[in-house]
Design an enzyme around this catalytic site. Sequence first.
Site, PDB file in Angstrom:
ATOM      1  N   GLU A  21       0.835  -1.203   0.000  1.00  0.00           N
ATOM      2  CA  GLU A  21       0.000   0.000   0.000  1.00  0.00           C
ATOM      3  C   GLU A  21       0.869   1.253   0.000  1.00  0.00           C
ATOM      4  O   GLU A  21       0.494   2.274  -0.579  1.00  0.00           O
ATOM      5  CB  GLU A  21      -0.925   0.011   1.219  1.00  0.00           C
ATOM      6  CG  GLU A  21      -1.981  -1.083   1.176  1.00  0.00           C
ATOM      7  CD  GLU A  21      -2.863  -1.069   2.393  1.00  0.00           C
ATOM      8  OE1 GLU A  21      -4.032  -0.676   2.260  1.00  0.00           O
ATOM      9  OE2 GLU A  21      -2.373  -1.445   3.482  1.00  0.00           O
ATOM     10  N   TYR A  53     -14.476  26.430  -2.463  1.00  0.00           N
ATOM     11  CA  TYR A  53     -14.360  24.972  -2.429  1.00  0.00           C
ATOM     12  C   TYR A  53     -13.195  24.492  -3.285  1.00  0.00           C
ATOM     13  O   TYR A  53     -12.583  23.477  -2.982  1.00  0.00           O
ATOM     14  CB  TYR A  53     -15.673  24.272  -2.813  1.00  0.00           C
ATOM     15  CG  TYR A  53     -16.272  24.667  -4.139  1.00  0.00           C
ATOM     16  CD1 TYR A  53     -15.817  24.126  -5.322  1.00  0.00           C
ATOM     17  CD2 TYR A  53     -17.310  25.587  -4.184  1.00  0.00           C
ATOM     18  CE1 TYR A  53     -16.373  24.488  -6.532  1.00  0.00           C
ATOM     19  CE2 TYR A  53     -17.873  25.955  -5.386  1.00  0.00           C
ATOM     20  CZ  TYR A  53     -17.398  25.401  -6.568  1.00  0.00           C
ATOM     21  OH  TYR A  53     -17.954  25.773  -7.759  1.00  0.00           O
ATOM     22  N   ILE A  72      -6.043   5.152   8.132  1.00  0.00           N
ATOM     23  CA  ILE A  72      -6.879   6.183   7.536  1.00  0.00           C
ATOM     24  C   ILE A  72      -7.397   7.141   8.610  1.00  0.00           C
ATOM     25  O   ILE A  72      -7.721   8.291   8.304  1.00  0.00           O
ATOM     26  CB  ILE A  72      -8.020   5.595   6.685  1.00  0.00           C
ATOM     27  CG1 ILE A  72      -8.925   4.651   7.478  1.00  0.00           C
ATOM     28  CG2 ILE A  72      -7.459   4.897   5.456  1.00  0.00           C
ATOM     29  CD1 ILE A  72     -10.148   4.139   6.700  1.00  0.00           C
ATOM     30  N   GLU A  73      -7.433   6.690   9.845  1.00  0.00           N
ATOM     31  CA  GLU A  73      -7.811   7.583  10.944  1.00  0.00           C
ATOM     32  C   GLU A  73      -6.866   8.777  11.020  1.00  0.00           C
ATOM     33  O   GLU A  73      -7.289   9.926  11.133  1.00  0.00           O
ATOM     34  CB  GLU A  73      -7.794   6.825  12.279  1.00  0.00           C
ATOM     35  CG  GLU A  73      -8.873   5.778  12.426  1.00  0.00           C
ATOM     36  CD  GLU A  73      -8.504   4.386  11.896  1.00  0.00           C
ATOM     37  OE1 GLU A  73      -7.655   4.270  10.979  1.00  0.00           O
ATOM     38  OE2 GLU A  73      -9.089   3.413  12.405  1.00  0.00           O
ATOM     39  N   LYS A  99     -11.955   3.957   1.883  1.00  0.00           N
ATOM     40  CA  LYS A  99     -10.882   3.167   1.282  1.00  0.00           C
ATOM     41  C   LYS A  99     -11.544   1.999   0.536  1.00  0.00           C
ATOM     42  O   LYS A  99     -11.738   0.919   1.100  1.00  0.00           O
ATOM     43  CB  LYS A  99      -9.934   2.682   2.380  1.00  0.00           C
ATOM     44  CG  LYS A  99      -8.669   2.048   1.897  1.00  0.00           C
ATOM     45  CD  LYS A  99      -7.739   1.772   3.078  1.00  0.00           C
ATOM     46  CE  LYS A  99      -6.439   1.148   2.621  1.00  0.00           C
ATOM     47  NZ  LYS A  99      -5.533   0.904   3.743  1.00  0.00           N
TER      48      LYS A  99
END
Length: 123
Positions: A21, A53, A72-73, A99
Amino acid sequence: MDKIIIKDLRIYAYHGVNPEEKTDGQYFILDITCRLDLSVPCVTDNVDDTVSYAKIIKLVKKTFTAEKYNLIEKAAKVTADAILDEYSQISCVTVVLKKPDAPVKADFGYAAVEITADRSGKS
């Protein structure tokens, strides 16, 4: 409270606990909700009176790809904090980080975390 919402922002990055990854990378999908007062730009119709944005997206892409995180946290938290640090008009931000290609042997749409950060402590 008003909101600026960005849905399904796809970013290629290198987050994950598995070595492949970090080397091969994968797409992540982010939903970002920024809470702020939009009463002035609703009247003035002037981009200088709001948070663009497009600028939020540019910041998120830069922040999200600057480092390689195991979790991912962590990636979601760093992203939320960067938005608050950059834009004082935003009082609270929620980042949903999906994910879809998580290396899990199962039939699923995505794994995700949702992080909310605000000015009282950034989460």
